[in-house]
Design a protein around this motif. Sequence first.
Motif, PDB file in Angstrom:
ATOM      1  N   VAL A  41       0.825  -1.210   0.000  1.00  0.00           N
ATOM      2  CA  VAL A  41       0.000   0.000   0.000  1.00  0.00           C
ATOM      3  C   VAL A  41       0.862   1.265   0.000  1.00  0.00           C
ATOM      4  O   VAL A  41       0.486   2.279   0.555  1.00  0.00           O
ATOM      5  CB  VAL A  41      -0.968   0.023   1.208  1.00  0.00           C
ATOM      6  N   HIS A  42       2.057   1.179  -0.626  1.00  0.00           N
ATOM      7  CA  HIS A  42       2.915   2.357  -0.716  1.00  0.00           C
ATOM      8  C   HIS A  42       2.224   3.442  -1.529  1.00  0.00           C
ATOM      9  O   HIS A  42       1.415   3.147  -2.415  1.00  0.00           O
ATOM     10  CB  HIS A  42       4.242   1.985  -1.383  1.00  0.00           C
ATOM     11  N   PRO A  43       2.519   4.713  -1.272  1.00  0.00           N
ATOM     12  CA  PRO A  43       1.901   5.796  -2.045  1.00  0.00           C
ATOM     13  C   PRO A  43       2.238   5.693  -3.531  1.00  0.00           C
ATOM     14  O   PRO A  43       3.364   5.344  -3.901  1.00  0.00           O
ATOM     15  CB  PRO A  43       2.513   7.058  -1.431  1.00  0.00           C
ATOM     16  N   GLN A  44       1.285   5.985  -4.373  1.00  0.00           N
ATOM     17  CA  GLN A  44       1.486   5.996  -5.821  1.00  0.00           C
ATOM     18  C   GLN A  44       1.578   7.439  -6.274  1.00  0.00           C
ATOM     19  O   GLN A  44       0.626   8.210  -6.147  1.00  0.00           O
ATOM     20  CB  GLN A  44       0.341   5.283  -6.536  1.00  0.00           C
ATOM     21  N   LEU A  45       2.747   7.830  -6.804  1.00  0.00           N
ATOM     22  CA  LEU A  45       2.990   9.205  -7.217  1.00  0.00           C
ATOM     23  C   LEU A  45       2.992   9.286  -8.741  1.00  0.00           C
ATOM     24  O   LEU A  45       3.728   8.548  -9.405  1.00  0.00           O
ATOM     25  CB  LEU A  45       4.326   9.717  -6.667  1.00  0.00           C
ATOM     26  N   LEU A  46       2.175  10.178  -9.292  1.00  0.00           N
ATOM     27  CA  LEU A  46       2.100  10.375 -10.731  1.00  0.00           C
ATOM     28  C   LEU A  46       2.984  11.556 -11.129  1.00  0.00           C
ATOM     29  O   LEU A  46       3.024  12.573 -10.434  1.00  0.00           O
ATOM     30  CB  LEU A  46       0.656  10.635 -11.160  1.00  0.00           C
ATOM     31  N   PRO A  47       3.716  11.452 -12.234  1.00  0.00           N
ATOM     32  CA  PRO A  47       4.647  12.520 -12.619  1.00  0.00           C
ATOM     33  C   PRO A  47       3.938  13.768 -13.132  1.00  0.00           C
ATOM     34  O   PRO A  47       2.812  13.708 -13.642  1.00  0.00           O
ATOM     35  CB  PRO A  47       5.483  11.867 -13.729  1.00  0.00           C
ATOM     36  N   THR A  48       4.617  14.904 -13.000  1.00  0.00           N
ATOM     37  CA  THR A  48       4.131  16.181 -13.527  1.00  0.00           C
ATOM     38  C   THR A  48       5.113  16.694 -14.581  1.00  0.00           C
ATOM     39  O   THR A  48       6.248  16.224 -14.654  1.00  0.00           O
ATOM     40  CB  THR A  48       3.974  17.224 -12.414  1.00  0.00           C
ATOM     41  N   THR A  49       4.658  17.678 -15.370  1.00  0.00           N
ATOM     42  CA  THR A  49       5.482  18.188 -16.473  1.00  0.00           C
ATOM     43  C   THR A  49       5.397  19.713 -16.521  1.00  0.00           C
ATOM     44  O   THR A  49       4.303  20.274 -16.477  1.00  0.00           O
ATOM     45  CB  THR A  49       4.992  17.630 -17.824  1.00  0.00           C
ATOM     46  N   VAL A  50       6.546  20.371 -16.624  1.00  0.00           N
ATOM     47  CA  VAL A  50       6.559  21.824 -16.801  1.00  0.00           C
ATOM     48  C   VAL A  50       6.119  22.151 -18.223  1.00  0.00           C
ATOM     49  O   VAL A  50       6.595  21.564 -19.195  1.00  0.00           O
ATOM     50  CB  VAL A  50       7.957  22.398 -16.527  1.00  0.00           C
ATOM     51  N   VAL A  51       5.173  23.098 -18.364  1.00  0.00           N
ATOM     52  CA  VAL A  51       4.672  23.540 -19.663  1.00  0.00           C
ATOM     53  C   VAL A  51       5.062  25.011 -19.832  1.00  0.00           C
ATOM     54  O   VAL A  51       4.598  25.862 -19.072  1.00  0.00           O
ATOM     55  CB  VAL A  51       3.144  23.371 -19.764  1.00  0.00           C
ATOM     56  N   VAL A  52       5.915  25.284 -20.794  1.00  0.00           N
ATOM     57  CA  VAL A  52       6.455  26.629 -20.981  1.00  0.00           C
ATOM     58  C   VAL A  52       5.626  27.396 -22.004  1.00  0.00           C
ATOM     59  O   VAL A  52       5.408  26.927 -23.118  1.00  0.00           O
ATOM     60  CB  VAL A  52       7.924  26.552 -21.439  1.00  0.00           C
ATOM     61  N   ARG A  53       5.162  28.578 -21.599  1.00  0.00           N
ATOM     62  CA  ARG A  53       4.445  29.486 -22.502  1.00  0.00           C
ATOM     63  C   ARG A  53       5.052  30.889 -22.351  1.00  0.00           C
ATOM     64  O   ARG A  53       6.253  31.005 -22.125  1.00  0.00           O
ATOM     65  CB  ARG A  53       2.948  29.464 -22.193  1.00  0.00           C
ATOM     66  N   GLY A  54       4.274  31.930 -22.471  1.00  0.00           N
ATOM     67  CA  GLY A  54       4.845  33.268 -22.517  1.00  0.00           C
ATOM     68  C   GLY A  54       4.945  34.006 -21.195  1.00  0.00           C
ATOM     69  O   GLY A  54       5.690  34.975 -21.088  1.00  0.00           O
ATOM     70  N   SER A  55       4.213  33.594 -20.168  1.00  0.00           N
ATOM     71  CA  SER A  55       4.139  34.387 -18.941  1.00  0.00           C
ATOM     72  C   SER A  55       5.433  34.387 -18.140  1.00  0.00           C
ATOM     73  O   SER A  55       5.592  35.187 -17.224  1.00  0.00           O
ATOM     74  CB  SER A  55       2.989  33.888 -18.059  1.00  0.00           C
ATOM     75  N   CYS A  56       6.367  33.485 -18.480  1.00  0.00           N
ATOM     76  CA  CYS A  56       7.653  33.435 -17.777  1.00  0.00           C
ATOM     77  C   CYS A  56       8.713  34.259 -18.484  1.00  0.00           C
ATOM     78  O   CYS A  56       9.803  34.483 -17.944  1.00  0.00           O
ATOM     79  CB  CYS A  56       8.129  31.990 -17.655  1.00  0.00           C
ATOM     80  N   GLY A  57       8.410  34.681 -19.738  1.00  0.00           N
ATOM     81  CA  GLY A  57       9.382  35.432 -20.522  1.00  0.00           C
ATOM     82  C   GLY A  57       9.849  34.697 -21.758  1.00  0.00           C
ATOM     83  O   GLY A  57      10.625  35.242 -22.551  1.00  0.00           O
ATOM     84  N   CYS A  58       9.391  33.460 -21.967  1.00  0.00           N
ATOM     85  CA  CYS A  58       9.735  32.721 -23.179  1.00  0.00           C
ATOM     86  C   CYS A  58       8.964  33.280 -24.374  1.00  0.00           C
ATOM     87  O   CYS A  58       7.865  33.813 -24.212  1.00  0.00           O
ATOM     88  CB  CYS A  58       9.405  31.238 -23.009  1.00  0.00           C
TER      89      CYS A  58
END
Length: 348
Positions: free
Chosen positions: A317-334
């Motif tokens: 019954v160990h915790p199940q962790l699902l991966p996340t992904t960074v999504v780059v758009r314009g609000s960061c300066g890209c």
Amino acid sequence: MTDTSEPARAATIYTVARHAGVSIATVSRVLQGSRPTSPATRQRVLRAVEALNYVPLRAGRPLATRHEAHGLVLAGLSGPYFSELLVGYESTANQYGQSVVVVTGEGRNDIVKSVRNLDRRVDGVVLTHGALDDTRARMLSRSLPTVLVGRPPLDGCDTVAVENATGTLELVSHLIEHGRRRLVFAGDPAHAHDIRERYAGFRAALERHGLAEAAPPIRVFYEELSAAEVVSAIGEPNCAADGLVCANDEVAVATMALLTQKGVKVPDDVAVVGFDDIMTARYMTPGLTTVRQPTYELGRWAAIRLHERIQGRTYDVHPQLLPTTVVVRGSCGCPMDGPEPPRVWWRP
């Protein structure tokens, strides 16, 4: 050229077994919880189930298996997070032939009373963050199979969550690479386990790059009404942030809109990023840089894990962790490349 390929066929237990490199008997043991398997084998099977989007047919189960009723306890239904989680959960439960009783409440007492009434109506229960405190959740798990979603692990319960800290660390590191040095976090780590982990990732990124917070976290609730307080806080002389890391997209999107109304340019004056990757994030101008979490899969796996619990699995019954992904758009300066194509959230 004419496409002569055959249409994709639905996954079967045989294709899952081939994909995982195990026997069909092993796949059956993992999914039905009839006998223990090694953690490594179990993870191979579960990854194959996820990759192939496989759900066992009720016709393939023993006749003695009775119909299951699930209780899904949500803190609320406002905002895109809970609605997508609900779709993922109910679509999977429907494929299993299970019924779902959804319980929500505006106040903690309402939820407690409703959950108490669930005890004789369902075979198991899923608790999201904000639904029951840990003490009540632990007591409930003694009488009903219980799965936690987006919450800290508890003895006797399964846990399904996402990688909050890692995704946020990568997101903040990306902001720092843009030259942002005065970063502030918008969200209250005391409100929820997910927010606490995201703040930990925020702090870890600053430490990795030898930076300090521009100001203490802006302790607001993760909803759009918090935007006014966030904008007011970053305008204070003791803050003067050039980068704003919001606890979720709902706060980030509302804050960006309010900043624009006040003549503050995003990202020129201040970069803004979020977490979740809700639909609105890609239609903003500029688009919102964020962390995409698999909310649909979160609901889907919660339904699968509760089914396993009800079927009798009490081991592994160990915790199940699902991966996340960074999504780059314009609000960061890209640079902005224009609008993205729509994503399909519903899945057969």
